[in-house]
Structures are given as structure tokens and as C-alpha cells.
Design a protein around this motif. Structure first.
Motif, PDB file in Angstrom:
ATOM      1  N   MET A   6       3.666 -65.779 -43.782  1.00  0.00           N
ATOM      2  CA  MET A   6       3.918 -66.002 -45.204  1.00  0.00           C
ATOM      3  C   MET A   6       4.369 -64.719 -45.907  1.00  0.00           C
ATOM      4  O   MET A   6       3.909 -63.629 -45.561  1.00  0.00           O
ATOM      5  CB  MET A   6       2.661 -66.538 -45.898  1.00  0.00           C
ATOM      6  CG  MET A   6       2.089 -67.825 -45.292  1.00  0.00           C
ATOM      7  SD  MET A   6       3.173 -69.250 -45.482  1.00  0.00           S
ATOM      8  CE  MET A   6       3.797 -69.436 -43.821  1.00  0.00           C
ATOM      9  N   TYR A   7       5.248 -64.875 -46.894  1.00  0.00           N
ATOM     10  CA  TYR A   7       5.689 -63.762 -47.758  1.00  0.00           C
ATOM     11  C   TYR A   7       6.179 -62.572 -46.925  1.00  0.00           C
ATOM     12  O   TYR A   7       5.894 -61.418 -47.230  1.00  0.00           O
ATOM     13  CB  TYR A   7       4.555 -63.316 -48.682  1.00  0.00           C
ATOM     14  CG  TYR A   7       3.766 -64.449 -49.288  1.00  0.00           C
ATOM     15  CD1 TYR A   7       4.336 -65.280 -50.241  1.00  0.00           C
ATOM     16  CD2 TYR A   7       2.450 -64.702 -48.898  1.00  0.00           C
ATOM     17  CE1 TYR A   7       3.614 -66.336 -50.794  1.00  0.00           C
ATOM     18  CE2 TYR A   7       1.729 -65.761 -49.446  1.00  0.00           C
ATOM     19  CZ  TYR A   7       2.316 -66.572 -50.398  1.00  0.00           C
ATOM     20  OH  TYR A   7       1.606 -67.615 -50.938  1.00  0.00           O
ATOM     21  N   SER A   8       6.918 -62.856 -45.850  1.00  0.00           N
ATOM     22  CA  SER A   8       7.228 -61.819 -44.870  1.00  0.00           C
ATOM     23  C   SER A   8       8.389 -60.918 -45.241  1.00  0.00           C
ATOM     24  O   SER A   8       8.488 -59.805 -44.740  1.00  0.00           O
ATOM     25  CB  SER A   8       7.511 -62.463 -43.512  1.00  0.00           C
ATOM     26  OG  SER A   8       8.576 -63.389 -43.620  1.00  0.00           O
ATOM     27  N   GLY A   9       9.302 -61.372 -46.082  1.00  0.00           N
ATOM     28  CA  GLY A   9      10.457 -60.527 -46.374  1.00  0.00           C
ATOM     29  C   GLY A   9      11.250 -61.035 -47.561  1.00  0.00           C
ATOM     30  O   GLY A   9      11.070 -62.171 -48.014  1.00  0.00           O
ATOM     31  N   VAL A  10      12.149 -60.172 -48.031  1.00  0.00           N
ATOM     32  CA  VAL A  10      12.994 -60.519 -49.177  1.00  0.00           C
ATOM     33  C   VAL A  10      14.442 -60.209 -48.819  1.00  0.00           C
ATOM     34  O   VAL A  10      14.759 -59.095 -48.422  1.00  0.00           O
ATOM     35  CB  VAL A  10      12.591 -59.722 -50.440  1.00  0.00           C
ATOM     36  CG1 VAL A  10      13.570 -60.001 -51.581  1.00  0.00           C
ATOM     37  CG2 VAL A  10      11.169 -60.081 -50.860  1.00  0.00           C
ATOM     38  N   THR A  11      15.306 -61.221 -48.949  1.00  0.00           N
ATOM     39  CA  THR A  11      16.750 -61.021 -48.807  1.00  0.00           C
ATOM     40  C   THR A  11      17.372 -61.299 -50.171  1.00  0.00           C
ATOM     41  O   THR A  11      17.678 -62.449 -50.502  1.00  0.00           O
ATOM     42  CB  THR A  11      17.340 -61.965 -47.741  1.00  0.00           C
ATOM     43  OG1 THR A  11      16.650 -61.768 -46.502  1.00  0.00           O
ATOM     44  CG2 THR A  11      18.826 -61.684 -47.551  1.00  0.00           C
TER      45      THR A  11
ATOM     46  N   ASN B   6       8.837 -67.584 -48.405  1.00  0.00           N
ATOM     47  CA  ASN B   6       8.109 -68.443 -47.474  1.00  0.00           C
ATOM     48  C   ASN B   6       6.639 -68.479 -47.863  1.00  0.00           C
ATOM     49  O   ASN B   6       5.924 -67.481 -47.727  1.00  0.00           O
ATOM     50  CB  ASN B   6       8.272 -67.924 -46.044  1.00  0.00           C
ATOM     51  CG  ASN B   6       7.886 -68.964 -45.011  1.00  0.00           C
ATOM     52  OD1 ASN B   6       7.913 -70.155 -45.291  1.00  0.00           O
ATOM     53  ND2 ASN B   6       7.540 -68.521 -43.820  1.00  0.00           N
ATOM     54  N   THR B   7       6.177 -69.622 -48.357  1.00  0.00           N
ATOM     55  CA  THR B   7       4.805 -69.759 -48.845  1.00  0.00           C
ATOM     56  C   THR B   7       4.080 -70.857 -48.061  1.00  0.00           C
ATOM     57  O   THR B   7       4.718 -71.652 -47.357  1.00  0.00           O
ATOM     58  CB  THR B   7       4.790 -70.119 -50.344  1.00  0.00           C
ATOM     59  OG1 THR B   7       5.169 -71.510 -50.490  1.00  0.00           O
ATOM     60  CG2 THR B   7       5.763 -69.243 -51.117  1.00  0.00           C
ATOM     61  N   PRO B   8       2.763 -70.943 -48.178  1.00  0.00           N
ATOM     62  CA  PRO B   8       2.032 -72.032 -47.510  1.00  0.00           C
ATOM     63  C   PRO B   8       2.480 -73.412 -47.976  1.00  0.00           C
ATOM     64  O   PRO B   8       2.297 -74.406 -47.276  1.00  0.00           O
ATOM     65  CB  PRO B   8       0.573 -71.755 -47.900  1.00  0.00           C
ATOM     66  CG  PRO B   8       0.533 -70.286 -48.165  1.00  0.00           C
ATOM     67  CD  PRO B   8       1.853 -69.956 -48.780  1.00  0.00           C
ATOM     68  N   GLU B   9       3.066 -73.505 -49.161  1.00  0.00           N
ATOM     69  CA  GLU B   9       3.553 -74.777 -49.697  1.00  0.00           C
ATOM     70  C   GLU B   9       5.011 -75.040 -49.338  1.00  0.00           C
ATOM     71  O   GLU B   9       5.608 -76.004 -49.814  1.00  0.00           O
ATOM     72  CB  GLU B   9       3.408 -74.816 -51.224  1.00  0.00           C
ATOM     73  CG  GLU B   9       1.970 -74.810 -51.728  1.00  0.00           C
ATOM     74  CD  GLU B   9       1.350 -73.420 -51.628  1.00  0.00           C
ATOM     75  OE1 GLU B   9       2.095 -72.427 -51.801  1.00  0.00           O
ATOM     76  OE2 GLU B   9       0.140 -73.338 -51.347  1.00  0.00           O
ATOM     77  N   GLY B  10       5.600 -74.170 -48.513  1.00  0.00           N
ATOM     78  CA  GLY B  10       6.991 -74.342 -48.123  1.00  0.00           C
ATOM     79  C   GLY B  10       7.881 -73.251 -48.699  1.00  0.00           C
ATOM     80  O   GLY B  10       7.408 -72.269 -49.271  1.00  0.00           O
TER      81      GLY B  10
ATOM     82  N   LYS C 171      11.390 -77.825 -47.236  1.00  0.00           N
ATOM     83  CA  LYS C 171      12.494 -77.180 -46.521  1.00  0.00           C
ATOM     84  C   LYS C 171      13.805 -77.792 -47.002  1.00  0.00           C
ATOM     85  O   LYS C 171      14.331 -78.723 -46.386  1.00  0.00           O
ATOM     86  CB  LYS C 171      12.334 -77.350 -45.011  1.00  0.00           C
ATOM     87  CG  LYS C 171      11.138 -76.623 -44.427  1.00  0.00           C
ATOM     88  CD  LYS C 171      11.097 -76.759 -42.907  1.00  0.00           C
ATOM     89  CE  LYS C 171       9.932 -75.979 -42.313  1.00  0.00           C
ATOM     90  NZ  LYS C 171       9.882 -76.089 -40.829  1.00  0.00           N
ATOM     91  N   LEU C 172      14.338 -77.254 -48.078  1.00  0.00           N
ATOM     92  CA  LEU C 172      15.543 -77.832 -48.672  1.00  0.00           C
ATOM     93  C   LEU C 172      16.816 -77.486 -47.896  1.00  0.00           C
ATOM     94  O   LEU C 172      17.783 -78.233 -47.916  1.00  0.00           O
ATOM     95  CB  LEU C 172      15.680 -77.366 -50.124  1.00  0.00           C
ATOM     96  CG  LEU C 172      14.652 -77.958 -51.086  1.00  0.00           C
ATOM     97  CD1 LEU C 172      14.810 -77.345 -52.472  1.00  0.00           C
ATOM     98  CD2 LEU C 172      14.803 -79.472 -51.157  1.00  0.00           C
ATOM     99  N   SER C 173      16.833 -76.326 -47.237  1.00  0.00           N
ATOM    100  CA  SER C 173      17.989 -75.920 -46.425  1.00  0.00           C
ATOM    101  C   SER C 173      19.292 -75.981 -47.224  1.00  0.00           C
ATOM    102  O   SER C 173      20.219 -76.704 -46.880  1.00  0.00           O
ATOM    103  CB  SER C 173      18.105 -76.807 -45.176  1.00  0.00           C
ATOM    104  OG  SER C 173      16.949 -76.708 -44.390  1.00  0.00           O
ATOM    105  N   LEU C 174      19.360 -75.208 -48.291  1.00  0.00           N
ATOM    106  CA  LEU C 174      20.563 -75.149 -49.125  1.00  0.00           C
ATOM    107  C   LEU C 174      21.464 -74.038 -48.602  1.00  0.00           C
ATOM    108  O   LEU C 174      21.083 -72.879 -48.565  1.00  0.00           O
ATOM    109  CB  LEU C 174      20.184 -74.876 -50.587  1.00  0.00           C
ATOM    110  CG  LEU C 174      19.114 -75.793 -51.198  1.00  0.00           C
ATOM    111  CD1 LEU C 174      18.872 -75.412 -52.647  1.00  0.00           C
ATOM    112  CD2 LEU C 174      19.515 -77.260 -51.080  1.00  0.00           C
ATOM    113  N   ALA C 175      22.682 -74.378 -48.217  1.00  0.00           N
ATOM    114  CA  ALA C 175      23.622 -73.397 -47.687  1.00  0.00           C
ATOM    115  C   ALA C 175      24.558 -72.923 -48.791  1.00  0.00           C
ATOM    116  O   ALA C 175      24.813 -73.636 -49.764  1.00  0.00           O
ATOM    117  CB  ALA C 175      24.430 -74.005 -46.542  1.00  0.00           C
ATOM    118  N   ALA C 176      25.075 -71.690 -48.624  1.00  0.00           N
ATOM    119  CA  ALA C 176      26.052 -71.109 -49.566  1.00  0.00           C
ATOM    120  C   ALA C 176      25.568 -71.232 -51.007  1.00  0.00           C
ATOM    121  O   ALA C 176      26.323 -71.570 -51.915  1.00  0.00           O
ATOM    122  CB  ALA C 176      27.416 -71.775 -49.401  1.00  0.00           C
ATOM    123  N   CYS C 177      24.300 -70.950 -51.228  1.00  0.00           N
ATOM    124  CA  CYS C 177      23.688 -71.112 -52.555  1.00  0.00           C
ATOM    125  C   CYS C 177      24.167 -70.030 -53.524  1.00  0.00           C
ATOM    126  O   CYS C 177      24.238 -68.855 -53.179  1.00  0.00           O
ATOM    127  CB  CYS C 177      22.169 -71.049 -52.413  1.00  0.00           C
ATOM    128  SG  CYS C 177      21.274 -71.564 -53.888  1.00  0.00           S
TER     129      CYS C 177
END
Length: 230
Positions: A43-48, A63-67, A105-111
């Protein structure tokens, strides 16, 4: 003679050790399997950060426990707020696409996010979407072109066709017409050519890029050549 045999024995041992160290396909599958199994457990492992043009704001996926949560960070105020509510967007996407959408897990590409933070554009299910966050409304902005895989390793995409490219401010689209670059105002429908020297034998690429401030577009000029394959 003894020295020659000793050297040969050392070479055999070394080559055997290198072969063992290289690993097998099953070893690689197990390694990737471990990543897939535990990648969502940290959880909360990194920031891009994805910076928003003209502001001191950036968004990223947390990345959180709730998704997975999409959040906005204000670098001046050192504050963090949700970009949107996952469940609301998931409900809109499921209704519009006819597919089951997991809000975790929304998986939004090219956001992409506009400067006023009220509109999010992304690709989902091979379709371009525009989501008005405050109004909770979703708009279909066209299908993403299906670019076929190369038939030969030396063959290249001719870049002749592609969907119109929306500007970051959402006011214009850029596209190719008669081998030249055009820009269209979405409100008025007015089309303006940005080039006039494109020809069938020396045309502009349909893979157009906008500058972050929506004031410029970039494209490559392509001169087709005879295809030769090895």
C-alpha cells in the motif's frame, strides 16, 4: 597434456554454471507470478506524478486497501484531495459501455485532467471518454483506432489514419485532411488548415501531439519509400 585437460574441465564447469544461472522459462514464469500475486499487497508504495499544465497541481494513482484512488495534490498548499469518486465513475462507465466495471480497479488509460479539475479524459474499452466530475456525466468521444500489428518486422506503420486528437483544453481537435494538418473548433465547427504543402508523396503524419497549453501541434512529415523485405 595435463594442463590442457585441466583447462577443458574448468571450461566445462564454468559453462554449466552459466547455463544453470540463466534460468528456464518456468523460472521466469514463477518470478512474474510472484509479482502479479503480491503487487497489489503493498500500500501507498510510490508516486508517479502527472503535472497539470499551467498549475502547481499534479494527479497520481494511489494504491490503498480500498483499491486504486485517483488523487490531486496541490504542491503549494501541500494538500491531497480525491480527483473523483470511483463508484460514481464506475457506475457511469458500466452504464455507457455495457461492461462490468470494478470501482477498485478502473484501469483508465491515457488519463488527462484539465486545469480547472472538472473534466477527466481517458481511454477505456478502446473508447475515448470525457467525464465531467462535478456533474457526474460521461461522454463518448469516439473509438480508438485499431492499429493492426505489423505483418513483417521491417514493415512500418504509414501513419496515414488516426482519430482526431483533442486539445488539452477540450476546445479543438487536430486531424489530417488531404495530407495536411487541420484544426477544428468544436463550438463553431470551423476548420483551419495549418499546412498546405502536404502531398500524397510527402504527407503529414496522423499521429499528432498537442502542446500542454493547447496552442501548438506537432506532427512529422513522411515521404513513403519502396518496401524491401529481407
Amino acid at each position: 597434456m595435463k594442463n590442457n585437460w585441466f583447462g577443458l574441465l574448468v571450461a566445462i564447469l564454468l559453462s554449466g554454471g552459466m547455463a544453470i544461472a540463466q534460468g528456464t522459462p518456468d523460472d521466469y514464469k514463477r518470478a512474474f507470478g510472484i509479482y502479479q500475486k503480491y503487487s497489489d499487497k503493498v500500500m501507498y508504495s510510490g508516486v508517479t506524478p502527472q503535472w497539470i499544465a499551467g498549475t502547481h497541481l499534479f494527479w497520481y494513482v494511489r494504491n490503498t486497501p480500498e483499491g486504486e484512488k485517483y488523487v490531486i495534490t496541490n504542491a503549494d498548499k501541500k494538500s491531497r484531495t480525491p480527483l473523483f469518486e470511483n463508484q460514481k465513475l464506475a457506475d457511469q462507465l458500466a452504464k455507457a459501455s455495457g461492461k462490468e466495471v470494478n470501482p477498485r480497479k478502473l484501469s483508465l488509460a491515457a488519463c488527462r485532467v484539465n486545469a480547472s479539475l472538472d473534466t477527466v479524459r481517458f481511454v477505456f474499452n478502446q473508447t475515448n471518454w470525457s467525464y465531467a466530475v462535478r456533474k457526474n456525466t460521461l461522454k463518448n468521444e469516439g473509438t480508438v483506432p485499431n492499429r493492426a500489428k505489423e505483418r513483417h518486422w521491417m514493415e512500418r506503420d504509414e501513419e496515414k489514419t488516426s482519430a482526431p486528437v483533442l486539445s488539452p483544453d477540450g476546445k479543438r481537435v487536430a486531424f489530417i485532411k488531404n495530407d495536411n494538418i487541420y484544426v477544428k473548433e468544436l463550438i463553431t465547427g470551423k476548420e483551419t488548415p495549418l499546412s498546405i504543402d502536404g502531398t500524397l508523396g510527402n504527407y503529414y503524419s496522423a499521429y499528432i501531439q498537442w502542446s500542454p497549453d493547447s496552442k501548438r501541434v506537432v506532427s512529422a512529415k513522411i515521404r513513403p519509400v519502396e518496401k524491401r523485405f529481407v
